[in-house]
Each structure stands twice: as C-alpha cells, then as structure tokens.
Motif scaffolding. Structure first.
Motif, mmCIF file in Angstrom:
data_model
loop_
_atom_site.group_PDB
_atom_site.id
_atom_site.type_symbol
_atom_site.label_atom_id
_atom_site.label_comp_id
_atom_site.label_asym_id
_atom_site.label_seq_id
_atom_site.Cartn_x
_atom_site.Cartn_y
_atom_site.Cartn_z
ATOM 1 N N VAL A 53 -3.036 2.692 4.633
ATOM 2 C CA VAL A 53 -2.666 4.213 4.160
ATOM 3 C C VAL A 53 -1.370 4.420 3.193
ATOM 4 N N GLU A 54 -1.544 4.547 2.129
ATOM 5 C CA GLU A 54 0.161 4.616 1.434
ATOM 6 C C GLU A 54 0.443 6.116 1.235
ATOM 7 N N GLY A 55 1.552 5.514 1.417
ATOM 8 C CA GLY A 55 2.491 7.657 1.674
ATOM 9 C C GLY A 55 3.075 7.068 2.857
ATOM 10 N N GLY A 56 3.256 6.470 3.145
ATOM 11 C CA GLY A 56 3.800 5.833 4.730
ATOM 12 C C GLY A 56 3.245 6.016 5.641
ATOM 13 N N ALA A 57 2.281 6.492 5.542
ATOM 14 C CA ALA A 57 1.231 6.346 7.040
ATOM 15 C C ALA A 57 0.376 5.365 7.818
ATOM 16 N N ASP A 58 1.417 3.661 6.809
ATOM 17 C CA ASP A 58 0.870 2.213 7.791
ATOM 18 C C ASP A 58 1.166 2.517 8.932
ATOM 19 N N ALA A 59 0.931 1.454 9.827
ATOM 20 C CA ALA A 59 1.333 0.893 11.496
ATOM 21 C C ALA A 59 2.653 0.760 11.442
ATOM 22 N N ASP A 60 3.646 1.024 10.877
ATOM 23 C CA ASP A 60 5.385 0.381 11.273
ATOM 24 C C ASP A 60 5.658 1.523 11.575
ATOM 25 N N ILE A 61 7.335 1.202 12.649
ATOM 26 C CA ILE A 61 8.483 2.726 12.240
ATOM 27 C C ILE A 61 9.220 1.631 11.897
ATOM 28 N N GLU A 62 9.812 1.609 10.568
ATOM 29 C CA GLU A 62 11.188 0.384 10.437
ATOM 30 C C GLU A 62 12.266 0.806 11.116
ATOM 31 N N CYS A 63 12.451 2.256 11.360
ATOM 32 C CA CYS A 63 14.632 2.839 11.796
ATOM 33 C C CYS A 63 14.453 2.640 12.853
ATOM 34 N N VAL A 64 13.724 1.619 13.502
ATOM 35 C CA VAL A 64 14.212 1.440 14.770
ATOM 36 C C VAL A 64 14.030 0.551 15.684
ATOM 37 N N GLY A 99 0.870 -5.107 -3.006
ATOM 38 C CA GLY A 99 0.645 -3.522 -2.892
ATOM 39 C C GLY A 99 -0.181 -2.919 -1.538
ATOM 40 N N ALA A 100 0.397 -3.226 -1.164
ATOM 41 C CA ALA A 100 -0.766 -2.903 0.446
ATOM 42 C C ALA A 100 1.035 -3.267 1.707
ATOM 43 N N SER A 101 1.016 -1.877 2.562
ATOM 44 C CA SER A 101 2.025 -2.158 3.771
ATOM 45 C C SER A 101 1.483 -2.523 5.076
ATOM 46 N N CYS A 102 -0.008 -2.187 5.124
ATOM 47 C CA CYS A 102 0.037 -3.150 6.158
ATOM 48 C C CYS A 102 -0.512 -4.646 6.523
ATOM 49 N N PHE A 103 -0.141 -5.631 5.370
ATOM 50 C CA PHE A 103 -0.145 -7.078 6.028
ATOM 51 C C PHE A 103 1.323 -7.562 4.759
ATOM 52 N N ASP A 104 1.696 -8.881 5.124
ATOM 53 C CA ASP A 104 2.247 -9.353 4.057
ATOM 54 C C ASP A 104 1.337 -11.002 4.219
ATOM 55 N N ILE A 105 1.846 -11.634 3.150
ATOM 56 C CA ILE A 105 1.504 -13.081 2.846
ATOM 57 C C ILE A 105 2.391 -14.423 3.593
ATOM 58 N N GLN A 106 1.733 -14.797 3.153
ATOM 59 C CA GLN A 106 2.213 -15.638 4.436
ATOM 60 C C GLN A 106 3.651 -17.272 2.479
ATOM 61 N N PHE A 107 4.655 -17.173 2.763
ATOM 62 C CA PHE A 107 4.983 -18.355 2.495
ATOM 63 C C PHE A 107 4.521 -19.538 2.475
ATOM 64 N N PRO A 108 4.881 -20.268 1.568
ATOM 65 C CA PRO A 108 4.718 -20.013 0.139
ATOM 66 C C PRO A 108 3.522 -20.159 -0.683
ATOM 67 N N TYR A 109 3.425 -18.974 -1.789
ATOM 68 C CA TYR A 109 2.501 -19.167 -2.389
ATOM 69 C C TYR A 109 3.345 -19.280 -3.879
ATOM 70 N N THR A 110 2.168 -19.035 -4.987
ATOM 71 C CA THR A 110 2.129 -18.902 -6.495
ATOM 72 C C THR A 110 1.556 -17.390 -7.181
ATOM 73 N N VAL A 111 2.437 -16.885 -7.875
ATOM 74 C CA VAL A 111 2.271 -16.426 -8.790
ATOM 75 C C VAL A 111 2.297 -16.261 -9.763
ATOM 76 N N VAL A 112 1.609 -15.594 -11.017
ATOM 77 C CA VAL A 112 2.189 -15.974 -12.387
ATOM 78 C C VAL A 112 2.183 -15.032 -12.812
ATOM 79 N N VAL A 113 3.241 -14.718 -13.702
ATOM 80 C CA VAL A 113 3.629 -14.061 -14.949
ATOM 81 C C VAL A 113 3.551 -14.349 -16.093
#
Length: 456
Positions: A141-152, A65-79
């Motif tokens: 900062v949700e809503g697109g203001a995170d530190a990344d420009i993905e289109c170029v 639920g966060a755009s300013c970081f990602d979780i490194q593979f591998p990891y486990t979730v329980v659903v």
C-alpha cells in the motif's frame, strides 16, 4: 466386594488429583495477569510492534517500486542496454547516480530474473518474471501504509512470554533481532496471549534511547514514531529518507538557484536558469529573477501522506505557488515535483541579489541612452532618453533634442519631472523593480514600463 470397589474409587480420585497437581507444577496457573503487560494477538499494540520489526523494503524502491519487500543481493538490472550488477547498498547508490545522469531523458530499466525477495515478515519468495513481481507489488500500500515503522527500533535482546487463554505460561523466548521477533509473532495462535519482560528499551534514529514499562507506553511511542519521518514508502526511484527538520535546515542554509524546471513535462530551464529562491527562517521566501527583481512570499513544510512537502505561496507568481513534494535533499541539491511539474534547486551560498538602491540606479542610468517600452518590448515612442547629470534629455530618431526635464532618485524610486512633449504623461514617481545593466523595469500603480539601454 463393596469395600474393594470403594477403595479403588478412592485410589483413582487420589491418582487423578495428583496428576492434576503435577500438571499445574509444569505450567503454573496465573490467577491474574496485568493487562498493561499482556497483549492479545489482535491488539492494536501488537500490530504496531509487528510494524516496528517488519522488514523494511523501501530502500530498493529504485528497482522494485515496492516497500513491503526487498530484492536479495546480488541481482542484475539493464538500464538503456547497460548491465549493472547490484550486490550491495553501494550498488544501489551507483544505480541511482546512473539514473540521475539520465534525468530528463527517456530511460528504461529491466530486472534480470529470477530473483529472491524478502517479504515484510522475512519469508523468502523466488520470483521468476516481471508479472510475478507485479503480483507481489499489489500487496503493498503506497503512501506510507506499508507494514514498517522506521523511526524507532527495539534494543535487543528482548524476552517474550506466551500464555494460553487460561493464563498458563506456554513459552518463554529471548530474541536477538527484528527477524526473530517478527517470525515469533507470525507463529502465534489466535488464542495466544503475549507479554514482554519489561522494561524494554527503544532507540530512535538520532540515537536517543527510552525505557518503557508497559503496553501503553510502548504503544504511544510507536504511534508517534509512525508519523515522525518520511518513510520513503513511495515509488519515486530516488526518494531518500529525511525529516521535516532536516528539510527546514537545508532550505534556510543558503539561497538556491533554479537549474532545472519542467512544466507539464516540457523543459523550461532556460527561462528560469537565472532565478533564485531565498528561504528565511521566519517563513518568508523571496524569488529573484535575472535582473535582481524580488517578489516576496511565504513557505512552510509539513508531512503529508508520509512525505515531507514544502508549501510555497507567491501572490505574484503562479508557477512557484504550490505544495511541492520533495524527494531528494543531498549534494547541494533539492528535487521536488507536483504532478507533471518539477524543479531542481542548487545551493548557491555566494548568491547576492541585485539591490536597486539609489547609487546603483543612478550609476546605471547615467550610461548611454534608454528607450521606453511595455513589458513585451514594444516601444511607446521612437525616442531615446538620456539621464544626464544636468537634466533629462529626450532625443528623436535623428538625434535631435525634442524635450528636456529633470530626474531624481530617492532610495528605489525614480522621479521624472518637467517633461512637456510626448513623454509628459510619464512625469511622476516610479518604483524601480529591476535595475540591470542593460534593462530596467519601473512601476507606477498598475502601469509598468521597461527601459532598454541604447548605446549607438
């Protein structure tokens, strides 16, 4: 003694001059540096460059639920007590499909800690609990203001120079990918000056490349790219990247059946499961109900808060009229929501709306008898009407003919004539709104009458 002192002083000054000259040979002095090719650490262009090369953590928002970081593979979730190992992008797709199958039902997902996350500047942090993860999430900062420009993106390799405040070159670095350039930016001092070895090449998501030769050019392109597409920076778990033109093309491709509808979190799918929406390229949209009755409205798409939305407006339908946030367009489905309301549309290229023309109306009215009622199904009179070839016959509950008249159809207008009994007030022209096999709806000004087939 005085001569000796003078000689020593001259020797000292000569040595100092030679030393200074030697220093200048090692770090050449630039009397003037082109401002169009030199950046200060706090410049807006350098900030845009940082955003363009920052780590994009939005692809796994389904988990963290966060755009300013990602979780490194591998990891486990329980659903819902089901353990899933996420070791690749394909693993995330499996998780999304698993959650899609649970859509509309209660579901819980728990991350098995510890995990390692990669921040926007590519630093790595070990997270040992959900509470620690939530602390990191608050940095986004949700809503697109995170530190990344993905289109170029930048095309590598690229060479960067640094200078001190006196315009003396202090470093020359050739970088091979985003992580190296982002870490290079992170190591700059506040007083450093930065310059690219222009020209620099940028590449868009569609593969188009553009060559830039100045800070102004690169700044302009990055500013435009920042607003060019949905950056998937919200917390909707199955929000997928797509652009406004992609959504436009999908909407007009075919008609769409409503297969899932929720109003205030309550399932209303059964009420709408025979409805269809047909989007036209000219901005018109028609909503058809199960009887083929269509109401016309307008539609448009635009980007709002870094999300692609579709605005639908029907004067005659409050539910469809809204600005819907679209979060998925794939596998023949469009998913959208606004607050607690949601719709899932499914492509149906074979859909043919009911056409209430003269031939259809005459054919269907000619079968069995019909009772007149209001929209709620409450009958006006305990009488049945037969639309016979020889005329209009009105029967009482005992099957006796109590009135006669005539009828005609012009295009989609039903015309009743010659009645003198209880149904005399219905003489006139009625627009046929719906012309189903078992049910029809006709309208005269603001008055609506429902006709239900009676075959016994």
């Amino acid at each position: 003694m005085k001569k000796c002192f003078k000689f020593s002083l001259v020797a000292f000054l000569l040595a100092l001059l030679m030393a200074l000259t030697a220093c200048q040979d090692e770090e050449p002095f630039e009397e003037s540096i082109d401002a169009e090719k030199t950046l200060t650490v706090d410049s807006a262009t350098l900030e845009l460059l940082k955003e363009a090369v920052s780590n994009d953590g939005s692809y796994d928002n389904i988990v963290d639920g966060a755009s300013c970081f990602d979780i490194q593979f591998p990891y486990t979730v329980v659903v819902n007590n089901e353990r899933l190992t996420i070791d690749s992008m394909e693993g995330l797709q499996v998780l999304e499909e698993f959650l899609d199958a649970l859509e509309g039902f209660n579901s819980t997902m728990v991350i098995v800690f510890p995990v390692t996350v990669t921040m926007a500047d590519y630093t790595e942090v070990t997270v040992g609990s959900r509470a620690d993860l939530e602390k990191l999430v608050t940095q986004c900062v949700e809503g697109g203001a995170d530190a990344d420009i993905e289109c170029v993106d930048l095309v590598y390799p690229a060479t960067v120079f640094t200078y001190n405040p006196d315009f003396q070159q202090t470093a020359s670095v050739t970088v091979a990918h985003d992580a190296e350039l982002r870490r290079f930016f992170a190591g700059l001092e506040d007083t450093d000056l930065v310059s690219f070895d222009y020209p620099v090449t940028l590449i868009y998501l569609n593969g188009t490349e553009v060559v830039v030769n100045s800070n102004t050019e690169i700044s302009s392109i990055l500013e435009q790219a920042k607003k060019a597409c949905d950056e998937d920076d919200d917390n909707d778990y199955n929000d997928d990247d797509f652009t406004k033109p992609q959504l436009d093309n999908v909407l007009i491709d075919c008609p769409w059946n409503l297969i899932q509808v929720q109003t205030k979190a309550e399932n209303q799918s059964e009420q709408y499961n025979s409805y269809a929406l047909s989007f036209m390229e000219d901005g018109k949209v028609t909503a058809y109900d199960k009887y083929g009755y269509g109401i016309d409205g307008d539609w448009s798409t635009f980007v709002e808060e870094y999300r692609v939305v579709v605005k639908i407006n029907f004067e005659a339908n409050d539910y469809f009229t809204n600005t819907w946030k679209v979060y998925e367009i794939k596998e023949g489905k469009i998913k959208m929501f606004v607050e607690d309301d949601s719709m899932v549309l499914e492509k149906n290229c074979d859909y043919q709306p009911e056409i209430c023309n003269k031939e259809t109306i005459v054919e269907r009215l000619g079968v069995c008898n019909w009772r007149l009622a209001d929209e709620k199904g409450e009958f006006f009179e305990e009488q049945n009407v037969k639309f016979a070839e020889q005329g209009l016959l009105v029967y009482d509950p005992n099957g006796e003919v109590v009135d006669e008249g005539s009828w005609d159809v012009t295009e989609n207008v039903l015309i009743l004539k010659g009645l003198t009994g209880n149904l005399e007030s219905y003489i006139g022209e009625w627009q046929v709104l719906q012309c189903g096999q078992e049910y029809m709806k006709i309208k005269r000004k603001e008055e609506i009458v429902a006709l239900s087939k009676v075959c016994n």
